[in-house]
Motif scaffolding. Structure first.
Motif, PDB file in Angstrom:
ATOM      1  N   GLN A   1      13.928 -20.477   3.918  1.00 52.45           N
ATOM      2  CA  GLN A   1      13.412 -19.212   3.406  1.00 52.45           C
ATOM      3  C   GLN A   1      11.966 -19.060   3.852  1.00 52.45           C
ATOM      4  OE1 GLN A   1      13.227 -18.692  -0.916  1.00 52.45           O
ATOM      5  NE2 GLN A   1      13.648 -16.533  -0.631  1.00 52.45           N
ATOM      6  N   ILE A   2      11.660 -17.894   4.378  1.00 58.21           N
ATOM      7  CA  ILE A   2      10.308 -17.623   4.862  1.00 58.21           C
ATOM      8  C   ILE A   2       9.783 -16.388   4.151  1.00 58.21           C
ATOM      9  CG2 ILE A   2       8.900 -17.115   6.900  1.00 58.21           C
ATOM     10  CD1 ILE A   2      11.416 -18.181   8.503  1.00 58.21           C
ATOM     11  N   LEU A   3       8.630 -16.513   3.575  1.00 62.84           N
ATOM     12  CA  LEU A   3       7.970 -15.361   2.976  1.00 62.84           C
ATOM     13  C   LEU A   3       6.642 -15.153   3.685  1.00 62.84           C
ATOM     14  CD1 LEU A   3       8.473 -16.118  -0.826  1.00 62.84           C
ATOM     15  CD2 LEU A   3       9.832 -14.600   0.608  1.00 62.84           C
ATOM     16  N   LEU A   4       6.430 -13.952   4.128  1.00 61.60           N
ATOM     17  CA  LEU A   4       5.156 -13.599   4.762  1.00 61.60           C
ATOM     18  C   LEU A   4       4.554 -12.467   3.955  1.00 61.60           C
ATOM     19  CD1 LEU A   4       6.266 -13.375   8.487  1.00 61.60           C
ATOM     20  CD2 LEU A   4       4.442 -14.848   7.667  1.00 61.60           C
TER      21      LEU A   4
ATOM     22  N   ALA B   1     -13.556  -7.867   1.026  1.00 66.46           N
ATOM     23  CA  ALA B   1     -13.410  -7.213   2.327  1.00 66.46           C
ATOM     24  C   ALA B   1     -12.563  -7.994   3.323  1.00 66.46           C
ATOM     25  CB  ALA B   1     -14.782  -6.945   2.917  1.00 66.46           C
ATOM     26  N   ARG B   2     -11.707  -8.871   2.840  1.00 70.29           N
ATOM     27  CA  ARG B   2     -10.911  -9.653   3.776  1.00 70.29           C
ATOM     28  C   ARG B   2      -9.431  -9.380   3.597  1.00 70.29           C
ATOM     29  NH1 ARG B   2     -12.593 -13.703   6.816  1.00 70.29           N
ATOM     30  NH2 ARG B   2     -14.836 -14.053   6.845  1.00 70.29           N
ATOM     31  N   ASP B   3      -8.731  -9.401   4.705  1.00 70.45           N
ATOM     32  CA  ASP B   3      -7.280  -9.407   4.640  1.00 70.45           C
ATOM     33  C   ASP B   3      -6.825 -10.834   4.351  1.00 70.45           C
ATOM     34  OD1 ASP B   3      -7.570  -6.832   5.546  1.00 70.45           O
ATOM     35  OD2 ASP B   3      -6.023  -6.992   7.077  1.00 70.45           O
ATOM     36  N   ARG B   4      -5.666 -10.928   3.765  1.00 70.83           N
ATOM     37  CA  ARG B   4      -5.099 -12.250   3.515  1.00 70.83           C
ATOM     38  C   ARG B   4      -3.672 -12.288   4.028  1.00 70.83           C
ATOM     39  NH1 ARG B   4      -8.659 -12.858  -1.048  1.00 70.83           N
ATOM     40  NH2 ARG B   4      -7.868 -10.890  -1.802  1.00 70.83           N
ATOM     41  N   LEU B   5      -3.322 -13.426   4.570  1.00 68.30           N
ATOM     42  CA  LEU B   5      -1.964 -13.625   5.021  1.00 68.30           C
ATOM     43  C   LEU B   5      -1.453 -14.893   4.356  1.00 68.30           C
ATOM     44  CD1 LEU B   5       0.121 -12.434   7.060  1.00 68.30           C
ATOM     45  CD2 LEU B   5      -0.840 -13.975   8.760  1.00 68.30           C
ATOM     46  N   GLN B   6      -0.351 -14.764   3.657  1.00 70.99           N
ATOM     47  CA  GLN B   6       0.216 -15.941   3.006  1.00 70.99           C
ATOM     48  C   GLN B   6       1.613 -16.180   3.567  1.00 70.99           C
ATOM     49  OE1 GLN B   6       0.859 -15.765  -1.300  1.00 70.99           O
ATOM     50  NE2 GLN B   6       0.409 -17.938  -1.398  1.00 70.99           N
ATOM     51  N   ILE B   7       1.875 -17.404   3.935  1.00 66.89           N
ATOM     52  CA  ILE B   7       3.173 -17.759   4.499  1.00 66.89           C
ATOM     53  C   ILE B   7       3.775 -18.879   3.664  1.00 66.89           C
ATOM     54  CG2 ILE B   7       4.380 -18.601   6.559  1.00 66.89           C
ATOM     55  CD1 ILE B   7       1.698 -17.761   8.048  1.00 66.89           C
ATOM     56  N   LEU B   8       4.983 -18.677   3.215  1.00 67.25           N
ATOM     57  CA  LEU B   8       5.708 -19.731   2.515  1.00 67.25           C
ATOM     58  C   LEU B   8       6.963 -20.044   3.312  1.00 67.25           C
ATOM     59  CD1 LEU B   8       5.550 -18.406  -1.156  1.00 67.25           C
ATOM     60  CD2 LEU B   8       4.094 -20.110  -0.090  1.00 67.25           C
ATOM     61  N   LEU B   9       7.152 -21.297   3.593  1.00 66.92           N
ATOM     62  CA  LEU B   9       8.363 -21.744   4.277  1.00 66.92           C
ATOM     63  C   LEU B   9       9.044 -22.751   3.370  1.00 66.92           C
ATOM     64  CD1 LEU B   9       6.944 -22.527   7.810  1.00 66.92           C
ATOM     65  CD2 LEU B   9       8.819 -20.960   7.402  1.00 66.92           C
ATOM     66  N   ALA B  10      10.272 -22.484   3.001  1.00 66.10           N
ATOM     67  CA  ALA B  10      11.007 -23.432   2.164  1.00 66.10           C
ATOM     68  C   ALA B  10      12.253 -23.869   2.908  1.00 66.10           C
ATOM     69  CB  ALA B  10      11.394 -22.792   0.841  1.00 66.10           C
ATOM     70  N   HIS B  11      12.415 -25.170   3.039  1.00 67.91           N
ATOM     71  CA  HIS B  11      13.600 -25.710   3.702  1.00 67.91           C
ATOM     72  C   HIS B  11      14.380 -26.529   2.687  1.00 67.91           C
ATOM     73  CE1 HIS B  11      15.439 -28.518   6.975  1.00 67.91           C
ATOM     74  NE2 HIS B  11      16.285 -27.571   6.618  1.00 67.91           N
ATOM     75  N   GLU B  12      15.549 -26.011   2.349  1.00 62.53           N
ATOM     76  CA  GLU B  12      16.407 -26.701   1.386  1.00 62.53           C
ATOM     77  C   GLU B  12      17.506 -27.401   2.173  1.00 62.53           C
ATOM     78  OE1 GLU B  12      18.382 -24.031  -1.256  1.00 62.53           O
ATOM     79  OE2 GLU B  12      19.350 -25.642  -2.360  1.00 62.53           O
ATOM     80  N   ARG B  13      17.548 -28.723   2.063  1.00 69.75           N
ATOM     81  CA  ARG B  13      18.485 -29.488   2.876  1.00 69.75           C
ATOM     82  C   ARG B  13      19.713 -29.869   2.066  1.00 69.75           C
ATOM     83  NH1 ARG B  13      13.518 -31.094   3.573  1.00 69.75           N
ATOM     84  NH2 ARG B  13      13.708 -32.910   2.213  1.00 69.75           N
ATOM     85  N   ALA B  14      20.876 -29.601   2.652  1.00 70.79           N
ATOM     86  CA  ALA B  14      22.131 -29.962   1.988  1.00 70.79           C
ATOM     87  C   ALA B  14      22.305 -31.479   1.996  1.00 70.79           C
ATOM     88  CB  ALA B  14      23.302 -29.272   2.667  1.00 70.79           C
ATOM     89  N   SER B  15      21.780 -32.115   3.034  1.00 70.57           N
ATOM     90  CA  SER B  15      21.881 -33.568   3.141  1.00 70.57           C
ATOM     91  C   SER B  15      20.491 -34.177   3.034  1.00 70.57           C
ATOM     92  CB  SER B  15      22.501 -33.946   4.489  1.00 70.57           C
ATOM     93  OG  SER B  15      22.120 -35.266   4.849  1.00 70.57           O
ATOM     94  N   ILE B  16      20.391 -35.321   2.378  1.00 70.02           N
ATOM     95  CA  ILE B  16      19.072 -35.937   2.262  1.00 70.02           C
ATOM     96  C   ILE B  16      18.639 -36.540   3.594  1.00 70.02           C
ATOM     97  CG2 ILE B  16      19.217 -36.422  -0.205  1.00 70.02           C
ATOM     98  CD1 ILE B  16      19.844 -39.336   0.549  1.00 70.02           C
TER      99      ILE B  16
ATOM    100  N   LEU C   1       6.360 -25.388   2.412  1.00 68.68           N
ATOM    101  CA  LEU C   1       5.087 -25.339   3.115  1.00 68.68           C
ATOM    102  C   LEU C   1       4.401 -24.025   2.781  1.00 68.68           C
ATOM    103  CD1 LEU C   1       3.333 -26.620   5.489  1.00 68.68           C
ATOM    104  CD2 LEU C   1       4.524 -24.999   6.950  1.00 68.68           C
ATOM    105  N   GLU C   2       3.160 -24.113   2.365  1.00 73.82           N
ATOM    106  CA  GLU C   2       2.404 -22.921   1.998  1.00 73.82           C
ATOM    107  C   GLU C   2       1.171 -22.848   2.893  1.00 73.82           C
ATOM    108  OE1 GLU C   2       1.234 -22.965  -2.107  1.00 73.82           O
ATOM    109  OE2 GLU C   2       0.013 -21.162  -1.913  1.00 73.82           O
ATOM    110  N   VAL C   3       1.013 -21.731   3.578  1.00 72.40           N
ATOM    111  CA  VAL C   3      -0.145 -21.533   4.443  1.00 72.40           C
ATOM    112  C   VAL C   3      -0.864 -20.281   3.980  1.00 72.40           C
ATOM    113  CG1 VAL C   3      -0.954 -21.222   6.812  1.00 72.40           C
ATOM    114  CG2 VAL C   3       1.130 -22.538   6.387  1.00 72.40           C
ATOM    115  N   ASN C   4      -2.118 -20.414   3.664  1.00 72.21           N
ATOM    116  CA  ASN C   4      -2.928 -19.269   3.255  1.00 72.21           C
ATOM    117  C   ASN C   4      -4.039 -19.053   4.269  1.00 72.21           C
ATOM    118  OD1 ASN C   4      -1.981 -18.369   0.478  1.00 72.21           O
ATOM    119  ND2 ASN C   4      -2.156 -20.592   0.200  1.00 72.21           N
TER     120      ASN C   4
END
Lengths: 90, 90
Positions: A23-26, B18-33, B74-77
């Motif tokens: 899942q990706i959220l931007l 006065a700044r733009d912000r970009l936030q990115i969230l990436l979530a990887h859910e694994r069926a197998s460990i 993963l969270e990127v701000n």
């Protein structure tokens, strides 16, 4: 509530068990209402990057874009074959 | 609660205006460990893609990775100069 919990909760109750999910959220928050919204283009390029790492079936990609004056949120949900499936497919 | 509200709430109360912000969230859910976790590599490539669209100051990028058995988030701000600043800088 941590982000881990957010994603865990949102995926609870989904039917299939043997698939990975990505899942990706931007979110782009613009200080000016004149700011260009580049999320749709960005989304295409990010999908290209993801394809380098995993096999993505276009039919299993859901994209949703919410926009208002100062905030755009792009949500991309991708179902991936589980690792065992990917190995079997080679 | 919609994602729009989530991002709106998380950015409320921030100091600079006065700044733009970009936030990115990436979530990887694994069926197998046993699934490989490719988010850290993906993050670097996604940042490269973003740099094509906007000027990113490395000092204004915050990256956070949470991982457990089956889920990595993963969270990127990124703080971006506002559009008016970017124009002034050219």
């Amino acid at each position: 509530m941590s982000l881990m919990n957010l994603f865990r909760r949102s995926s609870a109750g989904s039917a299939t068990a043997a698939r990975d999910r990505l899942q990706i959220l931007l979110a782009h928050e613009r200080a000016s209402i004149n700011g260009a919204d580049f999320l749709p283009q960005l989304q295409r390029e990010i999908l290209e990057v993801i394809r380098k790492y995993v096999q993505v079936d276009d039919q299993r990609v859901q994209v949703k874009l919410d926009s208002d004056k100062n905030l755009s949120v792009l949500e991309v949900n991708i179902e991936l074959p589980a690792v065992t499936d990917r190995r079997a497919a080679r």
